[in-house]
Motif scaffolding. Structure first.
Motif, PDB file in Angstrom:
ATOM      1  N   PHE A  66       1.716  -0.232   9.049  1.00 30.75           N
ATOM      2  CA  PHE A  66       1.045  -0.726   7.870  1.00 30.75           C
ATOM      3  C   PHE A  66       0.679  -2.191   8.065  1.00 30.75           C
ATOM      4  CE2 PHE A  66       3.740   2.732   6.294  1.00 30.75           C
ATOM      5  CZ  PHE A  66       2.806   3.495   5.614  1.00 30.75           C
ATOM      6  N   PRO A  67      -0.414  -2.621   7.486  1.00 32.98           N
ATOM      7  CA  PRO A  67      -0.793  -4.037   7.607  1.00 32.98           C
ATOM      8  C   PRO A  67       0.198  -4.934   6.874  1.00 32.98           C
ATOM      9  CG  PRO A  67      -2.325  -2.844   6.173  1.00 32.98           C
ATOM     10  CD  PRO A  67      -1.387  -1.834   6.747  1.00 32.98           C
ATOM     11  N   GLU A  68       0.393  -6.124   7.383  1.00 26.94           N
ATOM     12  CA  GLU A  68       1.378  -7.060   6.842  1.00 26.94           C
ATOM     13  C   GLU A  68       1.074  -7.532   5.428  1.00 26.94           C
ATOM     14  OE1 GLU A  68       4.444  -8.065   7.826  1.00 26.94           O
ATOM     15  OE2 GLU A  68       4.160  -6.457   9.284  1.00 26.94           O
ATOM     16  N   HIS A  69      -0.145  -7.407   4.953  1.00 32.46           N
ATOM     17  CA  HIS A  69      -0.503  -7.864   3.609  1.00 32.46           C
ATOM     18  C   HIS A  69      -0.449  -6.743   2.566  1.00 32.46           C
ATOM     19  CE1 HIS A  69      -4.179  -6.255   5.357  1.00 32.46           C
ATOM     20  NE2 HIS A  69      -4.527  -5.951   4.120  1.00 32.46           N
ATOM     21  N   LEU A  70      -0.074  -5.534   2.960  1.00 32.87           N
ATOM     22  CA  LEU A  70      -0.058  -4.386   2.062  1.00 32.87           C
ATOM     23  C   LEU A  70       0.964  -4.574   0.943  1.00 32.87           C
ATOM     24  CD1 LEU A  70      -1.156  -1.453   1.663  1.00 32.87           C
ATOM     25  CD2 LEU A  70       0.866  -0.702   2.917  1.00 32.87           C
ATOM     26  N   GLU A  71       0.528  -4.417  -0.307  1.00 34.15           N
ATOM     27  CA  GLU A  71       1.418  -4.578  -1.455  1.00 34.15           C
ATOM     28  C   GLU A  71       1.665  -3.269  -2.188  1.00 34.15           C
ATOM     29  OE1 GLU A  71      -0.029  -7.627  -4.057  1.00 34.15           O
ATOM     30  OE2 GLU A  71       0.209  -9.181  -2.534  1.00 34.15           O
ATOM     31  N   TYR A  72       0.762  -2.302  -2.055  1.00 35.03           N
ATOM     32  CA  TYR A  72       0.822  -1.091  -2.866  1.00 35.03           C
ATOM     33  C   TYR A  72       0.421   0.123  -2.042  1.00 35.03           C
ATOM     34  CZ  TYR A  72      -0.631   2.147  -6.604  1.00 35.03           C
ATOM     35  OH  TYR A  72      -0.783   3.234  -7.423  1.00 35.03           O
ATOM     36  N   ILE A  73       1.197   1.202  -2.160  1.00 38.84           N
ATOM     37  CA  ILE A  73       0.825   2.485  -1.561  1.00 38.84           C
ATOM     38  C   ILE A  73       0.542   3.424  -2.734  1.00 38.84           C
ATOM     39  CG2 ILE A  73       1.543   4.430  -0.136  1.00 38.84           C
ATOM     40  CD1 ILE A  73       3.246   2.435   1.464  1.00 38.84           C
ATOM     41  N   GLY A  74      -0.673   3.906  -2.816  1.00 39.47           N
ATOM     42  CA  GLY A  74      -1.143   4.671  -3.963  1.00 39.47           C
ATOM     43  C   GLY A  74      -0.614   6.085  -4.072  1.00 39.47           C
ATOM     44  N   GLU A  75      -0.871   6.649  -5.231  1.00 39.98           N
ATOM     45  CA  GLU A  75      -0.447   7.996  -5.574  1.00 39.98           C
ATOM     46  C   GLU A  75      -0.991   9.008  -4.561  1.00 39.98           C
ATOM     47  OE1 GLU A  75      -1.156  10.716  -9.465  1.00 39.98           O
ATOM     48  OE2 GLU A  75      -0.539   8.644  -9.814  1.00 39.98           O
ATOM     49  N   LYS A  79       5.241  -4.076  -2.552  1.00 43.57           N
ATOM     50  CA  LYS A  79       5.826  -4.273  -3.878  1.00 43.57           C
ATOM     51  C   LYS A  79       6.005  -2.957  -4.635  1.00 43.57           C
ATOM     52  CE  LYS A  79       3.911  -8.880  -4.425  1.00 43.57           C
ATOM     53  NZ  LYS A  79       2.980  -9.730  -5.171  1.00 43.57           N
ATOM     54  N   GLU A  80       5.159  -1.972  -4.319  1.00 41.90           N
ATOM     55  CA  GLU A  80       5.199  -0.738  -5.098  1.00 41.90           C
ATOM     56  C   GLU A  80       4.757   0.463  -4.270  1.00 41.90           C
ATOM     57  OE1 GLU A  80       3.237   1.159  -9.168  1.00 41.90           O
ATOM     58  OE2 GLU A  80       2.834  -0.930  -8.653  1.00 41.90           O
ATOM     59  N   ILE A  81       5.454   1.596  -4.494  1.00 43.81           N
ATOM     60  CA  ILE A  81       5.086   2.876  -3.900  1.00 43.81           C
ATOM     61  C   ILE A  81       4.912   3.841  -5.060  1.00 43.81           C
ATOM     62  CG2 ILE A  81       5.757   4.731  -2.340  1.00 43.81           C
ATOM     63  CD1 ILE A  81       7.486   2.680  -0.838  1.00 43.81           C
ATOM     64  N   ALA A  82       3.708   4.370  -5.217  1.00 49.10           N
ATOM     65  CA  ALA A  82       3.360   5.202  -6.366  1.00 49.10           C
ATOM     66  C   ALA A  82       3.876   6.631  -6.231  1.00 49.10           C
ATOM     67  CB  ALA A  82       1.841   5.203  -6.548  1.00 49.10           C
ATOM     68  N   ILE A 142      11.773  -3.127  -4.482  1.00 49.63           N
ATOM     69  CA  ILE A 142      10.454  -2.500  -4.509  1.00 49.63           C
ATOM     70  C   ILE A 142      10.438  -1.490  -5.653  1.00 49.63           C
ATOM     71  CG2 ILE A 142       8.820  -1.045  -3.237  1.00 49.63           C
ATOM     72  CD1 ILE A 142      10.220  -1.960  -0.687  1.00 49.63           C
ATOM     73  N   ASP A 143       9.325  -1.394  -6.347  1.00 54.58           N
ATOM     74  CA  ASP A 143       9.162  -0.387  -7.394  1.00 54.58           C
ATOM     75  C   ASP A 143       8.734   0.914  -6.714  1.00 54.58           C
ATOM     76  OD1 ASP A 143       8.808   1.010  -9.732  1.00 54.58           O
ATOM     77  OD2 ASP A 143       6.928   0.025 -10.265  1.00 54.58           O
ATOM     78  N   ILE A 144       9.675   1.861  -6.625  1.00 56.42           N
ATOM     79  CA  ILE A 144       9.406   3.145  -5.974  1.00 56.42           C
ATOM     80  C   ILE A 144       9.434   4.235  -7.039  1.00 56.42           C
ATOM     81  CG2 ILE A 144      10.180   4.812  -4.253  1.00 56.42           C
ATOM     82  CD1 ILE A 144      11.546   2.519  -2.767  1.00 56.42           C
ATOM     83  N   ALA A 145       8.328   4.944  -7.200  1.00 51.45           N
ATOM     84  CA  ALA A 145       8.266   6.041  -8.160  1.00 51.45           C
ATOM     85  C   ALA A 145       9.341   7.073  -7.840  1.00 51.45           C
ATOM     86  CB  ALA A 145       6.885   6.685  -8.138  1.00 51.45           C
ATOM     87  N   GLU A 146       9.893   7.665  -8.879  1.00 56.29           N
ATOM     88  CA  GLU A 146      10.999   8.610  -8.732  1.00 56.29           C
ATOM     89  C   GLU A 146      10.677   9.745  -7.758  1.00 56.29           C
ATOM     90  OE1 GLU A 146      13.342  11.724 -11.596  1.00 56.29           O
ATOM     91  OE2 GLU A 146      12.859   9.755 -12.417  1.00 56.29           O
ATOM     92  N   ASN A 147       9.449  10.210  -7.745  1.00 55.21           N
ATOM     93  CA  ASN A 147       9.082  11.342  -6.893  1.00 55.21           C
ATOM     94  C   ASN A 147       8.238  10.926  -5.681  1.00 55.21           C
ATOM     95  OD1 ASN A 147       6.764  10.705  -8.278  1.00 55.21           O
ATOM     96  ND2 ASN A 147       6.320  12.794  -8.946  1.00 55.21           N
ATOM     97  N   ALA A 148       8.271   9.682  -5.318  1.00 54.43           N
ATOM     98  CA  ALA A 148       7.459   9.189  -4.208  1.00 54.43           C
ATOM     99  C   ALA A 148       7.791   9.886  -2.884  1.00 54.43           C
ATOM    100  CB  ALA A 148       7.626   7.676  -4.046  1.00 54.43           C
ATOM    101  N   PHE A 149       9.056  10.277  -2.717  1.00 55.05           N
ATOM    102  CA  PHE A 149       9.491  10.906  -1.462  1.00 55.05           C
ATOM    103  C   PHE A 149       9.976  12.337  -1.687  1.00 55.05           C
ATOM    104  CE2 PHE A 149       9.709   6.373  -0.694  1.00 55.05           C
ATOM    105  CZ  PHE A 149       9.203   6.261   0.587  1.00 55.05           C
ATOM    106  N   GLU A 150       9.500  12.974  -2.727  1.00 53.21           N
ATOM    107  CA  GLU A 150       9.904  14.340  -3.062  1.00 53.21           C
ATOM    108  C   GLU A 150       9.577  15.292  -1.917  1.00 53.21           C
ATOM    109  OE1 GLU A 150       7.951  17.309  -6.106  1.00 53.21           O
ATOM    110  OE2 GLU A 150       9.184  15.821  -7.143  1.00 53.21           O
ATOM    111  N   GLY A 151      10.530  16.143  -1.579  1.00 55.77           N
ATOM    112  CA  GLY A 151      10.297  17.127  -0.524  1.00 55.77           C
ATOM    113  C   GLY A 151      10.444  16.581   0.882  1.00 55.77           C
ATOM    114  N   THR A 152      11.064  15.404   1.009  1.00 53.38           N
ATOM    115  CA  THR A 152      11.328  14.839   2.340  1.00 53.38           C
ATOM    116  C   THR A 152      12.825  14.825   2.590  1.00 53.38           C
ATOM    117  OG1 THR A 152      11.615  12.533   1.693  1.00 53.38           O
ATOM    118  CG2 THR A 152       9.359  13.294   2.034  1.00 53.38           C
TER     119      THR A 152
END
Length: 68
Positions: A1-10, A29-32, A52-62
């Protein structure tokens, strides 16, 4: 990932079958919702040392979903 990345979208990497490990930059800062859901081979996630603000289901099924 690029060093300036702040958000990974839904659903950004949802069902990515070959993803096994991710290294998140210090800038993140955030993972949707469902961002990495269904990435069945994902076992290692390297997070930065800050909160980091990580959505509850961001890693569901992993393999990592219970390790956050």
């Amino acid at each position: 990932f690029p060093e300036h990345l702040e958000y990974i979208g839904e659903c950004a990497f949802q069902d990515c079958e070959e993803l096994e490990e991710i290294v998140l930059p210090d800038s993140i800062k955030e993972i949707a919702a469902m961002a990495f859901a269904g990435c069945a081979k994902l076992k290692k996630v390297h997070l930065p040392d800050h909160e980091i603000d990580i959505a509850e289901n961001a890693f569901e099924g992993t393999s990592w979903e219970n390790g956050k």
